[in-house]
Structures are given as C-alpha cells and as structure tokens.
Design a protein around this motif. Sequence first.
Motif, PDB file in Angstrom:
ATOM      1  N   LYS A  47       0.823  -1.220   0.000  1.00 20.64           N
ATOM      2  CA  LYS A  47       0.000   0.000   0.000  1.00 20.64           C
ATOM      3  C   LYS A  47       0.856   1.268   0.000  1.00 20.64           C
ATOM      4  O   LYS A  47       0.327   2.375   0.046  1.00 20.64           O
ATOM      5  CB  LYS A  47      -0.919   0.010   1.232  1.00 20.64           C
ATOM      6  N   ILE A  48       2.185   1.079  -0.026  1.00 21.14           N
ATOM      7  CA  ILE A  48       3.106   2.221   0.038  1.00 21.14           C
ATOM      8  C   ILE A  48       3.811   2.400  -1.300  1.00 21.14           C
ATOM      9  O   ILE A  48       4.458   1.476  -1.800  1.00 21.14           O
ATOM     10  CB  ILE A  48       4.161   2.032   1.150  1.00 21.14           C
ATOM     11  N   PHE A  49       3.672   3.577  -1.878  1.00 24.04           N
ATOM     12  CA  PHE A  49       4.363   3.933  -3.117  1.00 24.04           C
ATOM     13  C   PHE A  49       5.512   4.882  -2.770  1.00 24.04           C
ATOM     14  O   PHE A  49       5.459   5.593  -1.770  1.00 24.04           O
ATOM     15  CB  PHE A  49       3.406   4.633  -4.084  1.00 24.04           C
ATOM     16  N   THR A  50       6.534   4.897  -3.594  1.00 23.88           N
ATOM     17  CA  THR A  50       7.650   5.829  -3.383  1.00 23.88           C
ATOM     18  C   THR A  50       7.727   6.815  -4.543  1.00 23.88           C
ATOM     19  O   THR A  50       7.770   6.404  -5.707  1.00 23.88           O
ATOM     20  CB  THR A  50       8.992   5.085  -3.269  1.00 23.88           C
ATOM     21  N   VAL A  51       7.710   8.095  -4.228  1.00 24.31           N
ATOM     22  CA  VAL A  51       7.914   9.148  -5.228  1.00 24.31           C
ATOM     23  C   VAL A  51       8.843  10.193  -4.620  1.00 24.31           C
ATOM     24  O   VAL A  51       8.499  10.813  -3.611  1.00 24.31           O
ATOM     25  CB  VAL A  51       6.593   9.837  -5.656  1.00 24.31           C
ATOM     26  N   TYR A  52       9.993  10.373  -5.223  1.00 27.20           N
ATOM     27  CA  TYR A  52      10.935  11.377  -4.717  1.00 27.20           C
ATOM     28  C   TYR A  52      10.443  12.779  -5.068  1.00 27.20           C
ATOM     29  O   TYR A  52       9.776  12.981  -6.082  1.00 27.20           O
ATOM     30  CB  TYR A  52      12.325  11.124  -5.296  1.00 27.20           C
ATOM     31  N   ASN A  53      10.775  13.727  -4.212  1.00 25.57           N
ATOM     32  CA  ASN A  53      10.409  15.119  -4.461  1.00 25.57           C
ATOM     33  C   ASN A  53      10.983  15.610  -5.783  1.00 25.57           C
ATOM     34  O   ASN A  53      12.065  15.190  -6.199  1.00 25.57           O
ATOM     35  CB  ASN A  53      10.929  16.029  -3.335  1.00 25.57           C
ATOM     36  N   GLY A  54      10.254  16.516  -6.410  1.00 25.15           N
ATOM     37  CA  GLY A  54      10.732  17.164  -7.626  1.00 25.15           C
ATOM     38  C   GLY A  54      10.495  18.654  -7.519  1.00 25.15           C
ATOM     39  O   GLY A  54       9.665  19.101  -6.727  1.00 25.15           O
ATOM     40  N   ILE A  55      11.213  19.428  -8.293  1.00 22.71           N
ATOM     41  CA  ILE A  55      11.100  20.882  -8.202  1.00 22.71           C
ATOM     42  C   ILE A  55      10.851  21.488  -9.574  1.00 22.71           C
ATOM     43  O   ILE A  55      11.307  20.963 -10.598  1.00 22.71           O
ATOM     44  CB  ILE A  55      12.370  21.486  -7.554  1.00 22.71           C
TER      45      ILE A  55
END
Length: 373
Positions: A160-168
Amino acid sequence: MKVLHLISGGDTGGAKTHVISLIKELNKLIDAKVICFIEDIFYYDALEAGIDIEVFKQKKRTDISVVKRLEEEIIRKDYDIIHCHGARANFIAMFLKNKIKKPMITTIHSDYKLDFKDNFYKRIVYTTLNSIALKKFDYYIAISDTFKDMMESRGFEGDKIFTVYNGIDLESEIEYVSKEEFLKRYNISGEGKLIVGIIARLDAVKDHETFIKGAYKVLQQRKDVIFLIAGTGSEEKRLKSLVKEMRIEDYIHFLGYVKDPYSFFNAIDINVLTSISESFPYVILEGARLKKTIISTNVGGINKLIKDGYNGWLIDVGDSNALAEKIIFFMENKEMIKTMGENLFKSVKENFSSKNMAEEHYKIYKQILESRR
C-alpha cells in the motif's frame, strides 16, 4: 480524474514547496484542488502560483466542524481520490474516512515520530493522534525508499506504500535580490569571504549544533569565511548561547525567518544540511536551481541525488569534523564549488523535476482507481 488535496496551510518549508510544485504540474494532467485549514503564507503562495485553493478555516487544531463541510464538498464535486499532507490533514481525514467512500492517500513527508520532537505536549498528543490517523489510510506515498522501509518496519503494509521522490519546478522564473543587497539587509560584510549557509527551522532534528561545531573547527584554521543560519524555532536561544560561548559571534549570523529563500541561496557559496532525519529535502533542490553545491548528512533519500565529490559531499550525522574538512576542501579548491554546483543542477534536471514527480503521482492515482474498479 479529480483529486482533492488537504493540508494544514501553516506550512512554510518543504511540504509547502512540494504541494505547490506538485499541483501546478498535476493540473496539466488532472483536475486537482487544494483545501487548507489556515489562511497563511501557504494559501497566498498557492494563489499566486495559479492553484485552485480554498480555506476551510478551523477555530483550533482539534476543531472537526470542517469534516461535514469537506464531506459535502467531496460529494458535490465527486472527487475520485482524497490526498492528505501532514498531521493536521491526517487528523481531519480520520473522521472524514467513515463518511465518504473514496480512496484516501497521505504523503509521508517526514518521520512522523520526530515531527513534534521539541515540544513535550505536542509530542505526546499530536504524535499519538497522527500515528492513529495514519493507520486509517488506504495508501501512502513515501518521499524516499528509506521512508518506505521505515513505514514497513512500523507495521504498514508494503503493497500500500508507493515511493515518489520530491521534484522541483525548474521552468518558473526565480526571484531574488543580489548578494550585496541580501547581506546589507542584515548588516553583514561578505567581501573576500566564503559564505556557508544553512536554511532550516531551528529544531533539534535539524542539528544546527553540528553546523556550529563544524564552523568553529574551520575558524581555527581560516578566518576568510562566514556562516549564515536562516530559520526560527525552539532551539534558537540555546544555539545563540553556544555561539557566544565559542566566541565566534563575528562569524556566525542568525538571520531569522527568510521570506525569500532564493535570495539566501544566491548569497551563499556552499549549502549545508546537518539533519538527523530527512526524507528528500527541498533545500537541496532549491539550492540546486542556483547551482549551489551541498554538504549534507547521509539521511533519508539524499544519497539518491548526492554523489560524493561529483555534485556535493555526504557526511555522517553529527560528524562536525567531516563537515569542517569538506568546507576547508572547498576553500582550498574553490573551482570545485562552481563545478560541483553545476553538476548538482544537472542531476536535479535529469531526475528530480516537478514534471517527473507529477507524472509518477498520476500513475499511482490511475493504479488505485483501476484496482478499486
């Protein structure tokens, strides 16, 4: 697709930058709206960015009268997904969950057990409430693989956990004043000096003490350097006393809250982060937009971006000796400051833009809705 984002609205740091950057890009792909519960700088910055945002004002943090209003809004607009950010939004969502039949997701921007570390009452009450609220969500987005692992170790289901790194956002125009004008604002003379800076709230989790101790060690060898500390918080009095005890007040300047962070980044030569815990901090990405290299503790997902000696340096938590060594390295190899700053900008542009971040969110939303069908 229609997605409603809920956030406190009192945010001034990474969560604010994250949500504004994300929604600007998401609106090119879906219909996204933000509702916040405090009318503050977040609200005005989001409006200025052209984001559809509304304030459902709370009388106080525990005021749950907004739940009924949110329920009516969600039914009226027929939102597909509710996406929360932060402890206050999570708390409200806990009561909203039983009233709507929509998938609910929250982003884990930080280690929620450390969010209120500096305040005993908040640590006992708010951390406990947030821990309970988090268990009610259907899905989670972790800002780094490290945070995904942390969530799983605390009993949250990995699927149930997705990973998305921050973007700018790398395309919008940056507004900032000149280095000279910024320093003049604080009556600081930077002529002939290398300028090392840290911008972070003055809380224990940011470990400014390591920054100050590193500065002290540099100053035992070199005096052609000054250190800027931007931010406010509960640690301010203690940190100022520490600087006074070390007798380095002429070289370390506390700036307080800086409303135009890009002016700060433009003024410094080297960006520093000494945090004990982070996910994937925006202060590195924001500094990268102005090609400022970084010396950072190796926490969270930072090592996904920083490659030692290429675009910055990683040090261990609390290692003021290593921090001092890296600063002195830059002082003795000044051409590397520019080279590594340019490399950092290149790394961010290739892998951590807000466009990439929004596209990853869109894929997750689609996956959630398809699985529900």
